[in-house]
Design an enzyme around this catalytic site. Structure first.
Site, PDB file in Angstrom:
ATOM      1  N   LEU A  52      -6.803  36.435  40.828  1.00  0.00           N
ATOM      2  CA  LEU A  52      -6.005  37.222  41.777  1.00  0.00           C
ATOM      3  C   LEU A  52      -6.926  38.085  42.624  1.00  0.00           C
ATOM      4  O   LEU A  52      -7.963  38.540  42.157  1.00  0.00           O
ATOM      5  CB  LEU A  52      -5.040  38.120  41.006  1.00  0.00           C
ATOM      6  CG  LEU A  52      -3.950  37.363  40.247  1.00  0.00           C
ATOM      7  CD1 LEU A  52      -3.660  38.015  38.917  1.00  0.00           C
ATOM      8  CD2 LEU A  52      -2.698  37.257  41.084  1.00  0.00           C
ATOM      9  N   GLU A  95       2.141  33.127  43.578  1.00  0.00           N
ATOM     10  CA  GLU A  95       2.170  34.278  42.665  1.00  0.00           C
ATOM     11  C   GLU A  95       1.695  35.554  43.358  1.00  0.00           C
ATOM     12  O   GLU A  95       0.671  35.584  44.028  1.00  0.00           O
ATOM     13  CB  GLU A  95       1.269  34.061  41.441  1.00  0.00           C
ATOM     14  CG  GLU A  95       1.306  35.302  40.550  1.00  0.00           C
ATOM     15  CD  GLU A  95       0.260  35.353  39.428  1.00  0.00           C
ATOM     16  OE1 GLU A  95      -0.521  34.411  39.270  1.00  0.00           O
ATOM     17  OE2 GLU A  95       0.250  36.378  38.724  1.00  0.00           O
ATOM     18  N   ASP A 154     -19.191  43.189  47.035  1.00  0.00           N
ATOM     19  CA  ASP A 154     -18.952  44.590  46.695  1.00  0.00           C
ATOM     20  C   ASP A 154     -20.271  45.349  46.755  1.00  0.00           C
ATOM     21  O   ASP A 154     -21.290  44.882  46.262  1.00  0.00           O
ATOM     22  CB  ASP A 154     -18.370  44.658  45.279  1.00  0.00           C
ATOM     23  CG  ASP A 154     -17.808  46.031  44.977  1.00  0.00           C
ATOM     24  OD1 ASP A 154     -16.605  46.121  44.733  1.00  0.00           O
ATOM     25  OD2 ASP A 154     -18.577  47.016  45.002  1.00  0.00           O
ATOM     26  N   CYS A 173     -25.552  51.848  54.560  1.00  0.00           N
ATOM     27  CA  CYS A 173     -25.461  50.735  53.610  1.00  0.00           C
ATOM     28  C   CYS A 173     -24.459  49.684  54.079  1.00  0.00           C
ATOM     29  O   CYS A 173     -24.497  48.541  53.625  1.00  0.00           O
ATOM     30  CB  CYS A 173     -25.206  51.182  52.178  1.00  0.00           C
ATOM     31  SG  CYS A 173     -23.935  52.390  51.908  1.00  0.00           S
ATOM     32  N   LYS A 226      -6.893  41.320  45.671  1.00  0.00           N
ATOM     33  CA  LYS A 226      -6.104  42.339  46.364  1.00  0.00           C
ATOM     34  C   LYS A 226      -5.694  41.866  47.755  1.00  0.00           C
ATOM     35  O   LYS A 226      -6.479  41.303  48.500  1.00  0.00           O
ATOM     36  CB  LYS A 226      -6.933  43.617  46.477  1.00  0.00           C
ATOM     37  CG  LYS A 226      -6.165  44.769  47.098  1.00  0.00           C
ATOM     38  CD  LYS A 226      -6.799  46.090  46.779  1.00  0.00           C
ATOM     39  CE  LYS A 226      -8.281  46.046  47.036  1.00  0.00           C
ATOM     40  NZ  LYS A 226      -8.993  47.223  46.708  1.00  0.00           N
ATOM     41  N   ASP A 284     -15.875  37.519  47.557  1.00  0.00           N
ATOM     42  CA  ASP A 284     -15.816  38.962  47.352  1.00  0.00           C
ATOM     43  C   ASP A 284     -17.245  39.521  47.383  1.00  0.00           C
ATOM     44  O   ASP A 284     -18.108  39.038  46.655  1.00  0.00           O
ATOM     45  CB  ASP A 284     -15.170  39.210  45.964  1.00  0.00           C
ATOM     46  CG  ASP A 284     -15.063  40.695  45.621  1.00  0.00           C
ATOM     47  OD1 ASP A 284     -15.202  41.529  46.532  1.00  0.00           O
ATOM     48  OD2 ASP A 284     -14.843  41.002  44.437  1.00  0.00           O
TER      49      ASP A 284
HETATM   50 ZN   LIG Z   1     -24.857  54.525  52.239  1.00  0.00          ZN
END
Ligand SMILES: [Zn+2]
Length: 408
Positions: free
Chosen positions: A306, A41, A106, A126, A308, A104
């Site tokens: 799903l 898919e 983030d 960071c 990316k 994942d």
């Molecule tokens: Zn930063």
């Protein structure tokens, strides 16, 4: 980034730059089972947030043509189903069979502790959280789980995805995926529970954190404000010890000095046998809280989730979701990742120069693949190296299979 030119840029990008052949090779997994690709898919996010799921393609040609026609703002990759998603998605027996195990990470999950940026922003300071995350996960996925086909991809803005492509990982059930991520997700975002710091996995992770921690604390200034200090002190479950550390905090101004003072106080108490079971691992608890990877566990658990696709263009930043070489993750700078407009400029520039030397019409460089004319070359090479390693494992499988046949 989404400006008026974005759809035009995408048009050129999908016509000239997207690495279809390599992509098809990846998701075909050696063509042992052709359905690996044809029953996969894909979902597209089109202009004006029109979202279409359950796309699937019978061949590389069809995949390429369809993407060029549709020009999706975003491509997501889903599972391999038992039948064609495009044709059979409404059949009662239609269900997901397998998918890469994905992780994942983030940067927004670090917002409660990072001090340099917030929200969608990310800088080299960071990014160090991501460096630590990749190093810890690389070690564990390879050594603890024995997986070797890990594709690390920049998510286009402020995070990283890891696609674990070994066959054993692709075939994991949702509950097995849950077990893997529960093992890895020592801390979920914002959580500060205590862990068993004697577990080999935690020990290994802490030693990786320690290698980076001095830089991290200098950059992030974890112990500057009274609020930050009291948050860290909340990890010290003993009032006397807390008082001693607090006294040290008042003597110093900067985070590194305060951290060194805290470590020294704990060390001295340890030597004198004054730490109990609650306090003896407080330094490790703090290190994990401040630097352990914060994983989005739901992305990993679902077989149907799903994610990316690599080589998508992030519609907000215009950056390419490039594969990353984990061995040099320290050198990766999210702010110098090629953007779509940069790539289009590069091929235009290249073609212009070629035209100028038109007398050399027959040069082989005219037939040079377009991505090789741009700063995307490096990312495609990283992807190709990943594919070469995958390919070697298929060859191994084929030899094994033919040996088996010989035996019978
Ligand atoms: Zn930063």
């Amino acid at each position: 980034m989404v400006d008026d030119q974005f759809p035009d840029y995408l048009n050129v990008y999908y016509k000239r730059l997207f690495p279809y052949a390599q992509f098809h090779k990846w998701l075909s997994y050696g063509n042992v089972n052709p359905e690996n690709f044809t029953n996969r898919e894909f979902s597209f996010t089109l202009h004006e947030d029109i979202y279409i799921r359950f796309q699937s393609f019978n061949s590389l040609q069809e995949f390429e043509t369809e993407i060029q026609n549709r020009c999706p703002f975003k491509i997501d990759i889903g599972a391999v189903f038992n039948m064609s998603p495009k044709v059979c998605r409404n059949y009662p027996q239609f269900h997901a069979m397998e998918k890469e195990l994905v992780i994942d990470i983030d940067m927004t999950d670090y917002d409660s502790i990072r001090t340099c940026c917030s929200g969608a922003d990310v800088c080299q300071k960071c990014w160090r959280f991501m460096v630590i995350a990749v190093k810890i996960l690389e070690r564990s996925l390879r050594d603890d789980f024995g997986w070797s086909h890990l594709l690390w991809v920049f998510s286009g803005r402020r995070g990283i995805h890891c696609w674990i492509c070994d066959e054993s990982a692709r075939k994991l059930s949702p509950s097995e995926r849950g077990a893997v991520i529960d093992y890895l997700a020592v801390l979920t975002a914002g959580d500060n529970k205590r862990c068993n710091v004697n577990h080999p996995f935690i020990k290994n992770s802490i030693s990786i954190i320690k290698e980076e921690f001095e830089n991290l604390i200098v950059e992030q200034k974890f112990l500057e404000t009274p609020e930050q200090c009291s948050k860290i002190l909340s990890f010290i479950a003993d009032e006397k010890l807390k008082e001693q550390i607090n006294l040290q905090f008042s003597k110093y101004q900067n985070s590194l000095q305060r951290w060194e003072a805290l470590s020294l106080v704990v060390q001295n108490n340890h030597k004198r046998g004054l730490l109990n079971f609650k306090t003896k691992s407080c330094v490790e608890d703090i290190l994990l809280y401040l630097a352990y990877p914060r994983l989005d566990v739901n992305v990993t658990k679902g077989l149907n989730h799903l994610l990316k696709s690599p080589f998508c263009i992030h519609p907000k930043t215009g950056k390419v979701c490039v594969p990353i070489n984990p061995k040099v993750i320290d050198k990766f700078n999210p702010n110098t990742v090629p953007t779509i407009s940069m790539l289009i400029d590069e091929i235009t520039e290249y073609d212009k120069k070629q035209k100028e030397i038109v007398s050399d019409a027959n040069t082989s460089s005219n037939r040079l693949k377009d991505y090789k004319k741009t700063s995307m070359l490096k990312s495609v090479s990283i992807f190709e190296e990943f594919l070469r390693n995958l390919e070697n494992s298929w060859k191994g499988d084929r030899i094994k299979n033919s040996d088996l046949k010989m035996e019978f």
